[in-house]
Each structure stands twice: as structure tokens, then as C-alpha cells.
Design an enzyme around this catalytic site. Structure first.
Site, mmCIF file in Angstrom:
data_model
loop_
_atom_site.group_PDB
_atom_site.id
_atom_site.type_symbol
_atom_site.label_atom_id
_atom_site.label_comp_id
_atom_site.label_asym_id
_atom_site.label_seq_id
_atom_site.Cartn_x
_atom_site.Cartn_y
_atom_site.Cartn_z
ATOM 1 C CB CYS A 49 -0.910 0.003 1.234
ATOM 2 S SG CYS A 49 -1.896 1.521 1.384
ATOM 3 C CD GLU A 106 -1.026 -1.520 -5.581
ATOM 4 O OE1 GLU A 106 -0.072 -1.148 -6.317
ATOM 5 O OE2 GLU A 106 -0.970 -1.515 -4.346
#
Length: 226
Positions: free
Chosen positions: A2, A105
Site C-alpha cells: 500500500c 494500486e
């Protein structure tokens, strides 16, 4: 991993969500492209109540010789958290929540990558599990930092990336923050992939790849690039 996320809600919404006292810095501006080594909003428990404040993203363990290690410690893998010297003591006593309303992402496709934003289906705030520590610099300055815990992907994320942040269920947040809770087995049992059917993912502009771009345009859904 992340490595980027968003938190564009107001301070009032954060306060209502986490029942926190007013933070030292009451001013919170929308963040459309939060990146490692920046200060981030975080929730900790002081033994009596939740407190909302800032931590620098990128953990610097209290025993580190300098703070350069922080850039390499933005995430902690849930599966090995008890094996790493940097994390295994923090899981017992220094747990935090990093509020977010989306994270980015990059989905691979034919040698290229499509940036995606992942949110709850209802657009609500969610809680990323984190650990924190405080490091004392040689000149006496104290720097409080954090790392976001990641886990294996759910069915939604599996097509995008092989990791995702640990998102705590709302009913587990108090247990995670409770400083009196040192049941490591129970705590690590909370570090699971969030249910995919409660989340959505959509393509966004490549501008999110540059940390200097921190504007509402980062959130706008875009056609798939390829």
C-alpha cells in the site's frame, strides 16, 4: 503493498467516525494522493479514549541509528509481523488506525500499468491497520512514525495486485486500538483481507503516479488506458 491513498473527508467527519478528542492540529485539508514519508492522520488510544493526530508514514523503530530506514518501512506484512524485530513488539502496545476513503494500486496489463482507485462501495471511511513508534534524533527531536499493515488480496484485489492493506471491520476497531489488549493471537487474527463484495475498483488518471499531483482530478474515473 500500500503506497498511496486518499482521505478527502472533513475533520468533523473523522471526529464523528472515531469519537476522538480534538487533535492538536485541528486543520485537515483533503488529501487526494497521500504518499510515503508524508505526515498522515492517524488514530491511537491513550488508555482512556481515541486521539487523532499526525504520524509520518514510514516506520522508524525506536532503536534505529537514523531515520533513513523509514522510506523502506512503509508497510508491514501481516504474515511475518511476529518475525520482524521492527514490528513484533509494536503489535503488543503500539497499534494505530490510518483512516482512508480510498487507496491506489497499479494493475499490470501487457507490460503497462493502469492506475486504479479502490474504495468501499458506499464511499465510506475505512480503517487501515497500522503500527507506530517514536524515534529520538541525536539532537533530541522526537519523530513519531507509522507503517500500514498489508495482507493477501481478496477476490477484487487479486486481479490488480498481490497485496492489499489490512482494512479492519468496524466492529474490530476498538479491539485493535485498545492498549490493554495484548492478546497477540487474537490481534493477528484480525489482519485479514476485507470482504471483496463491499468494495469497488475503478480506473483513474496516470497523474496519480506523481506525488505532486494532489487534486480532485486524481479521483475522477477515467477510461481504461489499454
Amino acid at each position: 503493498m500500500c503506497g498511496r491513498y486518499t482521505i478527502v473527508v472533513s475533520m468533523e467527519e473523522l471526529m464523528l467516525r472515531y469519537l476522538s478528542d480534538l487533535p492538536t492540529n485541528r486543520y485537515h485539508t483533503p488529501r487526494y494522493n497521500v504518499a510515503p514519508m508524508q505526515n498522515v492522520m492517524a488514530v491511537v488510544h491513550d488508555g482512556e479514549k481515541n486521539k487523532l493526530g499526525e504520524l509520518r508514514w514510514g516506520l522508524v523503530p525506536s532503536w534505529a541509528s537514523d531515520d533513513k530506514i523509514g522510506s523502506k518501512m512503509i508497510n508491514a506484512r501481516a504474515e511475518t509481523i511476529l518475525e520482524k524485530n521492527s514490528f513484533k513488539t509494536l503489535i503488543r502496545r503500539k497499534r494505530a488506525i490510518v483512516p482512508a476513503d480510498g487507496f491506489y494500486e497499479w494493475k499490470p496489463h501487457g507490460g503497462k500499468k493502469q492506475p486504479m482507485r479502490i474504495t468501499m462501495k458506499d464511499g465510506s471511511i475505512f480503517s487501515m491497520a497500522a503500527l507506530y513508534d517514536t524515534w529520538t534524533a541525536p539532537d533530541g527531536r522526537k519523530i513519531s512514525t507509522c507503517t500500514i499493515i498489508t495482507t493477501t488480496p481478496n477476490n477484487l484485489m487479486a486481479d490488480i495486485h498481490d497485496r492489499m492493506p489490512v482494512i479492519l471491520r468496524p466492529e474490530d476497531e476498538a479491539e485493535w486500538l485498545n492498549r490493554g489488549n495484548d492478546d497477540v493471537s487474537r490481534l493477528t487474527g484480525l489482519l485479514l483481507p476485507y470482504p471483496a463484495d463491499m468494495m469497488r475498483a475503478y480506473p483513474v488518471s496516470p497523474i496519480v503516479g506523481n506525488v505532486k499531483n494532489d487534486s480532485p482530478e486524481c479521483l475522477v474515473e477515467q477510461p481504461v488506458l489499454f
